[in-house]
Scaffold this motif. Structure first.
Motif, PDB file in Angstrom:
ATOM      1  N   LYS A 406       0.749  -1.205  -0.015  1.00  0.00           N
ATOM      2  CA  LYS A 406      -0.072   0.033  -0.020  1.00  0.00           C
ATOM      3  C   LYS A 406       0.902   1.329  -0.025  1.00  0.00           C
ATOM      4  O   LYS A 406       0.593   2.368  -0.368  1.00  0.00           O
ATOM      5  N   ASP A 407       1.903   1.241   0.609  1.00  0.00           N
ATOM      6  CA  ASP A 407       2.890   2.389   0.589  1.00  0.00           C
ATOM      7  C   ASP A 407       4.560   1.965   0.775  1.00  0.00           C
ATOM      8  O   ASP A 407       4.502   0.761   0.970  1.00  0.00           O
ATOM      9  N   ALA A 408       5.346   2.761   1.025  1.00  0.00           N
ATOM     10  CA  ALA A 408       6.621   2.456   0.845  1.00  0.00           C
ATOM     11  C   ALA A 408       7.185   1.753   2.273  1.00  0.00           C
ATOM     12  O   ALA A 408       7.862   0.977   2.078  1.00  0.00           O
ATOM     13  N   ALA A 409       6.487   2.368   3.109  1.00  0.00           N
ATOM     14  CA  ALA A 409       6.705   1.743   4.641  1.00  0.00           C
ATOM     15  C   ALA A 409       6.362   0.354   4.705  1.00  0.00           C
ATOM     16  O   ALA A 409       7.050  -0.563   4.960  1.00  0.00           O
ATOM     17  N   ALA A 411       6.297  -1.768   2.261  1.00  0.00           N
ATOM     18  CA  ALA A 411       6.863  -2.660   1.311  1.00  0.00           C
ATOM     19  C   ALA A 411       8.198  -2.879   1.888  1.00  0.00           C
ATOM     20  O   ALA A 411       8.898  -3.924   1.180  1.00  0.00           O
ATOM     21  N   VAL A 412       8.669  -2.465   3.190  1.00  0.00           N
ATOM     22  CA  VAL A 412       9.863  -2.760   3.595  1.00  0.00           C
ATOM     23  C   VAL A 412      10.002  -3.555   5.190  1.00  0.00           C
ATOM     24  O   VAL A 412      10.934  -4.070   5.849  1.00  0.00           O
ATOM     25  N   GLU A 413       8.594  -3.831   5.488  1.00  0.00           N
ATOM     26  CA  GLU A 413       8.475  -4.031   6.931  1.00  0.00           C
ATOM     27  C   GLU A 413       8.601  -5.587   7.060  1.00  0.00           C
ATOM     28  O   GLU A 413       8.365  -6.259   8.148  1.00  0.00           O
ATOM     29  N   GLY A 414       8.465  -6.236   5.882  1.00  0.00           N
ATOM     30  CA  GLY A 414       8.474  -7.774   6.037  1.00  0.00           C
ATOM     31  C   GLY A 414       7.255  -8.557   6.311  1.00  0.00           C
ATOM     32  O   GLY A 414       7.465  -9.660   6.619  1.00  0.00           O
ATOM     33  N   LYS A 415       6.135  -7.918   5.972  1.00  0.00           N
ATOM     34  CA  LYS A 415       4.922  -8.668   6.085  1.00  0.00           C
ATOM     35  C   LYS A 415       4.272  -9.027   4.659  1.00  0.00           C
ATOM     36  O   LYS A 415       4.445  -8.115   3.915  1.00  0.00           O
ATOM     37  N   PRO A 416       3.686 -10.243   4.594  1.00  0.00           N
ATOM     38  CA  PRO A 416       3.105 -10.353   3.265  1.00  0.00           C
ATOM     39  C   PRO A 416       2.187  -9.140   2.727  1.00  0.00           C
ATOM     40  O   PRO A 416       1.437  -8.699   3.537  1.00  0.00           O
ATOM     41  N   GLY A 417       2.173  -8.857   1.467  1.00  0.00           N
ATOM     42  CA  GLY A 417       1.501  -8.048   0.783  1.00  0.00           C
ATOM     43  C   GLY A 417       0.506  -8.561  -0.091  1.00  0.00           C
ATOM     44  O   GLY A 417      -0.297  -9.615   0.034  1.00  0.00           O
ATOM     45  N   ASN A 418       0.153  -7.772  -1.178  1.00  0.00           N
ATOM     46  CA  ASN A 418      -0.747  -8.566  -2.313  1.00  0.00           C
ATOM     47  C   ASN A 418       0.088  -9.294  -3.193  1.00  0.00           C
ATOM     48  O   ASN A 418       1.038  -8.697  -4.006  1.00  0.00           O
ATOM     49  N   SER A 419      -0.308 -10.457  -3.462  1.00  0.00           N
ATOM     50  CA  SER A 419       0.377 -11.474  -4.056  1.00  0.00           C
ATOM     51  C   SER A 419       0.051 -11.501  -5.743  1.00  0.00           C
ATOM     52  O   SER A 419      -1.388 -11.446  -5.872  1.00  0.00           O
ATOM     53  N   ALA A 420       0.866 -11.644  -6.680  1.00  0.00           N
ATOM     54  CA  ALA A 420       0.580 -11.870  -7.819  1.00  0.00           C
ATOM     55  C   ALA A 420       0.221 -13.294  -8.036  1.00  0.00           C
ATOM     56  O   ALA A 420      -0.299 -13.533  -9.348  1.00  0.00           O
ATOM     57  N   LEU A 421       0.051 -14.151  -7.157  1.00  0.00           N
ATOM     58  CA  LEU A 421      -0.743 -15.228  -7.322  1.00  0.00           C
ATOM     59  C   LEU A 421      -2.191 -15.141  -6.976  1.00  0.00           C
ATOM     60  O   LEU A 421      -3.170 -16.145  -7.547  1.00  0.00           O
ATOM     61  N   VAL A 630      12.894  -8.617   0.226  1.00  0.00           N
ATOM     62  CA  VAL A 630      12.750  -8.300   1.546  1.00  0.00           C
ATOM     63  C   VAL A 630      12.599  -9.455   2.578  1.00  0.00           C
ATOM     64  O   VAL A 630      12.088 -10.431   2.157  1.00  0.00           O
ATOM     65  N   VAL A 631      13.277  -9.340   3.755  1.00  0.00           N
ATOM     66  CA  VAL A 631      13.056 -10.510   4.707  1.00  0.00           C
ATOM     67  C   VAL A 631      11.824 -10.389   5.360  1.00  0.00           C
ATOM     68  O   VAL A 631      11.283  -9.499   6.063  1.00  0.00           O
ATOM     69  N   ASN A 632      11.222 -11.512   5.492  1.00  0.00           N
ATOM     70  CA  ASN A 632       9.998 -11.745   6.179  1.00  0.00           C
ATOM     71  C   ASN A 632      10.163 -12.464   7.261  1.00  0.00           C
ATOM     72  O   ASN A 632      10.677 -13.673   7.474  1.00  0.00           O
ATOM     73  N   ASP A 633       9.907 -11.890   8.607  1.00  0.00           N
ATOM     74  CA  ASP A 633      10.673 -12.447   9.744  1.00  0.00           C
ATOM     75  C   ASP A 633       9.262 -13.024  10.487  1.00  0.00           C
ATOM     76  O   ASP A 633       9.449 -13.365  11.902  1.00  0.00           O
ATOM     77  N   GLN A 634       8.298 -13.119   9.900  1.00  0.00           N
ATOM     78  CA  GLN A 634       6.953 -13.746  10.456  1.00  0.00           C
ATOM     79  C   GLN A 634       6.976 -15.298  10.413  1.00  0.00           C
ATOM     80  O   GLN A 634       5.994 -16.038  11.082  1.00  0.00           O
ATOM     81  N   LEU A 635       7.876 -16.038   9.789  1.00  0.00           N
ATOM     82  CA  LEU A 635       7.844 -17.383   9.315  1.00  0.00           C
ATOM     83  C   LEU A 635       7.687 -18.219  10.775  1.00  0.00           C
ATOM     84  O   LEU A 635       7.007 -19.187  10.987  1.00  0.00           O
ATOM     85  N   ASP A 636       8.541 -17.813  11.579  1.00  0.00           N
ATOM     86  CA  ASP A 636       8.630 -18.374  12.731  1.00  0.00           C
ATOM     87  C   ASP A 636       7.850 -17.661  14.128  1.00  0.00           C
ATOM     88  O   ASP A 636       7.915 -18.152  15.305  1.00  0.00           O
ATOM     89  N   GLY A 637       6.741 -16.977  13.408  1.00  0.00           N
ATOM     90  CA  GLY A 637       5.591 -16.468  14.493  1.00  0.00           C
ATOM     91  C   GLY A 637       6.205 -15.167  14.939  1.00  0.00           C
ATOM     92  O   GLY A 637       7.283 -14.779  15.015  1.00  0.00           O
ATOM     93  N   THR A 638       5.172 -14.674  15.598  1.00  0.00           N
ATOM     94  CA  THR A 638       5.028 -13.084  16.184  1.00  0.00           C
ATOM     95  C   THR A 638       4.991 -12.850  17.578  1.00  0.00           C
ATOM     96  O   THR A 638       4.488 -11.909  18.034  1.00  0.00           O
ATOM     97  N   SER A 639       4.666 -14.283  18.295  1.00  0.00           N
ATOM     98  CA  SER A 639       4.319 -14.207  19.868  1.00  0.00           C
ATOM     99  C   SER A 639       5.289 -13.604  20.494  1.00  0.00           C
ATOM    100  O   SER A 639       6.391 -13.611  20.191  1.00  0.00           O
ATOM    101  N   THR A 640       4.833 -13.209  21.827  1.00  0.00           N
ATOM    102  CA  THR A 640       5.548 -12.924  22.650  1.00  0.00           C
ATOM    103  C   THR A 640       5.600 -13.896  23.909  1.00  0.00           C
ATOM    104  O   THR A 640       4.695 -14.513  24.297  1.00  0.00           O
ATOM    105  N   PRO A 641       6.867 -14.248  24.315  1.00  0.00           N
ATOM    106  CA  PRO A 641       8.247 -13.956  24.152  1.00  0.00           C
ATOM    107  C   PRO A 641       8.514 -14.257  22.694  1.00  0.00           C
ATOM    108  O   PRO A 641       7.894 -15.212  22.188  1.00  0.00           O
ATOM    109  N   THR A 642       9.475 -13.542  22.248  1.00  0.00           N
ATOM    110  CA  THR A 642       9.991 -13.836  20.753  1.00  0.00           C
ATOM    111  C   THR A 642      10.435 -15.111  20.716  1.00  0.00           C
ATOM    112  O   THR A 642      11.254 -15.676  21.523  1.00  0.00           O
ATOM    113  N   PHE A 643      10.091 -15.976  19.662  1.00  0.00           N
ATOM    114  CA  PHE A 643      10.449 -17.244  19.477  1.00  0.00           C
ATOM    115  C   PHE A 643      11.852 -17.392  18.839  1.00  0.00           C
ATOM    116  O   PHE A 643      12.245 -16.644  17.741  1.00  0.00           O
ATOM    117  N   TYR A 644      12.723 -18.017  19.592  1.00  0.00           N
ATOM    118  CA  TYR A 644      14.187 -18.481  18.989  1.00  0.00           C
ATOM    119  C   TYR A 644      14.221 -19.758  18.949  1.00  0.00           C
ATOM    120  O   TYR A 644      13.719 -20.576  19.793  1.00  0.00           O
TER     121      TYR A 644
END
Length: 693
Positions: A406-409, A411-421, A630-644
């Protein structure tokens, strides 16, 4: 332990028929079979009935594509084992933040002894024992009995192989126990059997496999009926795999060279048997970026296969036995299951075209144009934006899964957007392609699940693994020259020449590290990495093996797995809306920019070398002008505490679940785990020596 105190009286129907390539060749031996175990002795004098009994065991016990269970190890899907490696993202019991306890640990020790549930490990051990106890009492010829016994020895060994490599020593039960307590012939105490030592269990499994190898043919007669049965070579290969496990640091903390010698002898003997008598070989794939390497995974008659599970494409529920991998792997825009997301860590791991790792190669590695100058197997392991990924009814299907925001911000935050699929969010712009069929049947009359009727086989053991086992065992015993020779075989068959990217002076730990790296590439997404990490204690460097092999630990250092998003450059295009009409590079869209026509782009791994170079240049231009990585850092989840990734050393050998210990008073718990009463475990799976650092 009350191991096998259930007589299975149910009659299970198992449907199976493999439809091979262009013919009607089928493994009829697994079609419509009943469980004859527990019936009267007549079956041991009737070859058809006796064979049906063996076939039933085969169907229950053989590895199947899907999740991990008491009977089923990893087959490469996104299961508890593979998600504990770099291949897939997601929390599991083995790498989650919460410690696994004996009360909630997954139970691969037992499963179920309920005769209505065929998942019981010990129930199937009992089936094997009943057969072996009784087969010589019938009137079948010695030749007939030997063929039957050889198969049952193999499957009993397979069951014990999985138990011993998971837990260490377990109760050795060689004969079917009397299930009836209080009938005057048996006491309950005799049904409770203590765990044997790991050494004794390894010896027992090797004896079963030696018996199997001595009785089984190298190649079965009448392959139209018998293809898919276990062979002499399969028994020898499984023995080699077990002894390699036993020689590895998981079991062999003192690095006893005698174990490496035994592992080498067994694996080299398996290799010689398979190539000399078993009609097995590495499939040659030196042209068109390992084209035939890709095809061998879907060819039921591939000479690469050593231990194979066969499937069919029948839709009738009674006889249906379809492989679910194809449906899972294919994207949603062609009615697949949505695709299997490849992690950035795996994409960046594969060698460059000269065999060197990215960053160590003379070929530069561009993370955006990750597809350039890679190992031939890269193009058969991954499907990515702009690559041709054919199937039966569309030989030119090209993957498009870039995303706009939707905007420049955004596009770089690493969350999925609108896919060409045009069909939902995409967590990674790169899919796992490996083990999919270029001729996959697309059932166009269905609204979904169009790839679900796949008959592609699953190879639990194939020749590449046997060769890598020889290389590893040779290295372990100090024979660097042989190890390097066998290691080169793996790369030569996909087109490498000369040194294959290996230094001629490679030796010792550096050579072993190269072998383990090659396993990670060659056997990717086949369910082998979890056990390799267990064998070499590789989650962290507590045991020093990561340092020895040059492997980066993934536990204890805030490691997460990531997706790769190929984001449309926001200075070119932004839009909050999804769908085909908003696609900036599709000429059929109202929002088409007119600068890059994606319909003129398709990178085809099957193309000629000259066409390939032109296609690469065209794709380079598209990526450079239109996309950012762009790196998507959500594959391992976004829960708290941070998953490692968090792996504890006690997980290298699992503890026995408390409810199993409750019912089996003589079973000892493994060190590092608590028993039913909360006391610390006393059983040492490695015999003597310190189990934990």
């Amino acid at each position: 332990m009350k191991i096998d105190n259930i007589i299975h009286k149910g009659v299970g129907i198992v449907a199976f028929s493999a439809i091979f390539l262009l013919g009607s060749c089928s493994d009829d031996f697994l079609r419509e079979k009943k469980d004859y175990n527990g019936f009267n002795d007549e079956i041991y004098s009737n070859f058809s009935m006796a064979q049906a009994s063996v076939d039933y065991i085969h169907r229950q016990v053989e590895p199947k594509v899907g999740g991990v269970s008491a009977l089923n190890g990893s087959t490469g899907s996104a299961d508890e084992f593979s998600k504990s490696t770099l291949e897939y993202a997601g929390s599991t019991q083995f790498v989650g933040l919460a410690e696994i306890l004996s009360s909630n640990v997954n139970c691969y020790f037992n499963g179920s002894n309920d005769p209505a549930n065929n998942n019981g490990v010990w129930l199937n051990v009992r089936r094997c024992n009943l057969f072996l106890d009784n087969i010589d009492k019938g009137t079948l010829s010695e030749e007939e009995r030997n063929l039957l016994k050889g198969q049952v020895y193999f499957w009993r060994a397979w069951l014990y192989y999985r138990l011993v490599t998971t837990y260490g020593g377990v109760p050795i039960i060689k004969s079917a126990q009397n299930p009836t307590i209080g009938d005057g012939t048996i006491e309950e105490s005799t049904l409770n059997v203590e765990r044997s030592s790991t050494d004794d269990c390894v010896t027992f499994v090797c004896e079963d496999l030696d018996n199997a190898a001595s009785l089984l043919p190298s190649v079965w007669a009448d392959p139209s009926v018998n293809y898919g049965r276990v062979t002499k070579g399969a028994a020898m290969a499984l023995k080699g795999r077990l002894l390699l496990f036993y020689a590895s640091p998981l079991f062999n903390r003192s690095n006893d060279k005698a174990r490496w010698d035994a592992a080498y002898t067994a694996n080299k003997a398996a290799y010689d048997e398979l190539t000399t008598n078993g009609d097995r070989e590495l499939v040659g794939a030196t042209s068109k970026r390992a084209q035939d390497w890709e095809k061998m995974f879907v060819n039921p008659l591939s000479k690469e296969a050593v231990l194979i599970t066969l499937y069919n494409n029948i839709s009738d529920d009674q006889f249906k036995f379809n492989n679910s991998w194809e449906q899972s792997a294919r994207p949603k825009d062609i009615k697949g299951g949505g695709g299997i997301a490849a992690t950035a860590e795996m994409v960046d791991l594969f060698p460059m075209a000269d065999g060197k790792k990215p960053g160590e190669s003379s070929l530069s590695y561009d993370p955006l144009k990750f597809y350039k100058d890679r190992d031939p197997r890269f193009y058969r392991t991954f499907a990515f934006n702009g690559v041709c990924w054919p199937y039966n009814t569309n030989k030119t299907y090209t993957v498009w899964n870039y995303q706009w925001f939707k905007d420049a911000a955004a596009a770089v935050e690493g969350k999925p957007g609108n896919s060409a699929l045009y069909d939902g969010d995409v967590s990674s712009s790169i899919f796992v392609r490996k083990r999919t069929d270029p001729n996959a049947y697309n059932t166009s009359n269905l609204s979904s699940g169009v790839f679900s009727q796949s008959s592609s086989p699953y190879m639990e053991i194939r020749m590449a693994e046997v060769i890598l086992n020889v290389a590893e065992a040779a290295c372990g015993k100090g024979d660097n020259a042989t190890a390097l020779t066998f290691l080169k075989y793996i790369r030569e068959r996909v087109g490498y020449t000369g040194d294959c990217g290996f230094s001629s002076t490679l030796a010792g730990d550096a050579l072993m590290g190269a072998i383990l790296y090659e396993r990670q590439i060659e056997l990717a997404y086949e369910g082998k990495r979890f056990d390799d990490m267990r064998r070499w204690l590789l989650w962290d460097d507590s045991f020093g093996t990561c340092t020895r092999l040059g492997v980066e630990p993934i536990s204890g250092n805030q490691t997460r797995r990531h997706g790769i998003i190929l984001a449309v450059k926001p200075e070119l295009y932004t839009n909050s809306k999804a769908g085909k009409d908003c696609d900036p590079f599709n000429p059929e869209a109202s929002e088409y920019l007119g600068t890059s026509d994606r319909t003129k782009i398709s990178l085809d791994p099957d193309a000629s070398d000259s066409d390939w170079e032109n296609q690469i240049a065209t794709l380079d231009n598209f990526y450079e002008n239109n996309l950012n990585r762009v790196v998507n850092d959500q594959l391992d989840g976004t829960s708290t505490p941070t998953f490692y990734i968090t792996h504890l050393n006690k997980y290298y050998f699992l503890g026995i679940k408390q409810n199993v210990l409750q019912n089996s008073i003589k079973l000892q718990q493994n060190i590092g785990w608590t028993d039913y009463y909360g006391s610390g475990g006393t059983f040492n799976p490695i015999g003597n020596g310190s189990l934990l650092p």
